[in-house]
Enzyme design. Structure first.
Site, PDB file in Angstrom:
ATOM      1  CD  GLU A   1      -2.632   1.188   2.652  1.00 12.95           C
ATOM      2  OE1 GLU A   1      -2.970   2.284   3.155  1.00 12.95           O
ATOM      3  OE2 GLU A   1      -2.965   0.087   3.130  1.00 12.95           O
TER       4      GLU A   1
ATOM      5  CD  GLU B   1      -3.751   8.104   5.620  1.00 12.76           C
ATOM      6  OE1 GLU B   1      -4.706   7.410   6.006  1.00 12.76           O
ATOM      7  OE2 GLU B   1      -2.579   7.680   5.525  1.00 12.76           O
TER       8      GLU B   1
END
Length: 495
Positions: A285, A290
């Site tokens: 990932e 974010e």
């Protein structure tokens, strides 16, 4: 300690495997080719990998001039024209000069030299071009004698400094121009329970359109939650979209006018490799963008299984950002179960101030470039405020070798094999509270706590406080290496 991990680290975002397995895959991969670097004065002679060098370096081989033989792996190199020159047969090996003035040219492990000025070259495609050190334009590769190359002064027209490198130069070519009015057609809408336990109900495309949560036009994609109604305690309707295509590498350049922000919000743009046969985190990932609540710095994070360590990536040397902290150390281990780090933390780096939050939006947004290159051996991420993007990006011809230092850098190689990241999908989502937002609510939003609100109460009962929780995407272009085809191989019997 649970609060601390959520304050410092990027958390797990595991989707439902069944949904992923049902989506058709359109895999975009790099054209695997390379070429020779020929001496212009005698094009039958090429740069070639020579014997091992005895000395202080654990792995080093000489670079010599010898007869070109397209069947021989030792003469095959690859470069983007600005940056490292890789040995195509073993891409983890790069050229480097021992010293800027008169130093010999050698082959070494890329992880040891990839960011050093002595391994950064400007390679021209002209028939009589030069290969010069990027930071020292007058210092170029020169044939010192038949057996070796050195770095030295190279006046124009000097035959010992002229090479034909066109076959080895690879450039980025755009494979996707997504914000073209059909952005949402390239994605599926995830409708399962939020794996991060957010106060959210992910809806399908029809519902998202009916509630005015998405719009798709040339030059602008809008993605938000339902911010017009109270939920009565249920999850707030929102959107999570996952690309139908998967990638094995690429350069992802996204320009955003607005990123979701505000108390309760937890947005992300990320790449995820997972299917029914390879549960998370087997195929990795890569969280590109974010943040949570009112964060004003982006978090960029890798999540893997055992065997991906980034302790050799140094802040202010390899990247301009800084490491997030674990329990008692920097979060340099990407393994989600790493000792001394919080559960599912991964290896996480913080970007510059103004790369997220209200300041980002007030300044008109900005541009991110995320480069995942397993052949070159790195994952790098850059950010520029709106209007400060490099000219080559604005022209649609990105050249990362000419860009300043990235704010985030992760090595792929012996300490973290590139096989940790495979067949990854691109995801945009907007959740609320959850595993990261709930425990950080008090420290991030004290004025709401003073009103006796929890994160979930704010999200459920105060849609007026969520008006800035939306994505506005102006462009999203994806590039893959476009290499010249390899020269034809003989088909008949040998003479």
């Amino acid at each position: 300690r649970r609060v601390a991990v959520l304050l410092q680290g990027a958390m797990l975002r595991r989707p439902r495997v069944a949904l992923l397995a049902a989506v058709p895959l359109y895999v975009l991969v790099r054209k695997a080719s390379a070429g020779e670097i020929k001496w212009s004065a005698d094009t039958s002679e090429c740069l070639a990998v020579g014997p091992h060098i005895q000395g202080e370096y654990a792995y080093a081989r000489a670079i010599v001039l010898r007869a070109c033989d397209i069947e021989e792996e030792g003469v095959q190199f690859t470069t983007t024209g600005t940056g490292p020159i890789h040995w195509a047969t073993h891409p983890g090996k790069c050229l480097r000069v021992e010293a800027v003035d008169g130093g010999s040219l050698m082959l070494m492990d890329c992880v040891d030299v990839v960011n050093q000025p002595a391994a950064q070259f400007t390679t021209t495609a002209a028939p009589r071009g030069r290969i010069c050190l990027a930071d020292f334009p007058g210092t170029c590769l020169r044939i010192a004698e038949k057996s070796r190359f050195i770095a030295g002064q190279c006046p124009l027209g000097m035959p010992e400094c002229e090479f034909s490198s066109a076959a080895a130069i690879a450039t980025y070519a755009r494979s996707e121009h997504m914000v073209d009015g059909a952005f949402l057609e390239r994605f599926t809408f995830f409708t399962g329970p939020d794996p991060t336990h957010g106060k959210v109900e992910y809806v399908d495309k029809a519902a998202a359109q009916a509630y005015g949560m998405v719009s798709d036009a040339v030059g602008n994609v809008y993605i938000s939650a339902d911010v017009n109604s109270r939920t009565g305690g249920a999850g707030r309707k929102s959107v999570r979209i996952e690309s139908k295509a998967v990638w094995r590498e690429g350069l992802f350049i996204v320009s955003l006018k607005h990123i979701p922000t505000g108390c309760g919000a937890w947005p992300a743009m990320w790449l995820l490799g997972e299917n029914a046969e390879h549960p998370w985190p087997a195929w990795g990932e890569y969280d590109i963008i974010e943040g949570v609540h009112v964060a004003d710095r982006v978090s960029t994070t890798l999540h893997t299984g055992v065997g991906c360590n980034q302790e050799d990536a140094a802040s202010k040397v390899d990247f301009s950002g800084r490491w997030q902290m674990g329990i008692d150390r920097k979060s340099t281990n990407c393994d989600v179960g790493a000792i001394g780090q919080y559960g599912n933390q991964g290896c996480s780096q913080l970007g510059p101030k103004g790369s997220m939050g209200a300041g980002f939006n007030a300044n008109g947004g900005g541009t991110y470039a995320a480069e995942w290159d397993p052949t070159a051996g790195y994952i790098r991420t850059w950010f520029w405020p709106a209007g400060q993007e490099p000219a080559d990006i604005r022209r649609g011809a990105p050249d990362p070798g000419r860009w300043p230092q990235p704010y985030s850098f992760f090595r792929l190689g012996d300490m973290c094999p590139a096989s940790h990241f495979q067949d990854m999908r691109l995801i945009f989502d907007l959740t609320f509270c959850g595993d990261l937002g709930d425990p950080t609510f008090a420290s991030s939003c004290p004025e709401q706590v003073a009103r006796n609100l929890t994160c979930e109460q704010l999200v459920a009962e105060h849609p007026e406080l969520l008006k800035d929780a939306y994505w506005s995407i102006q462009s999203l272009d994806i590039f893959n290496i476009n290499r010249p085809p390899p020269p034809p191989r003989p088909t008949g019997p040998p003479p």
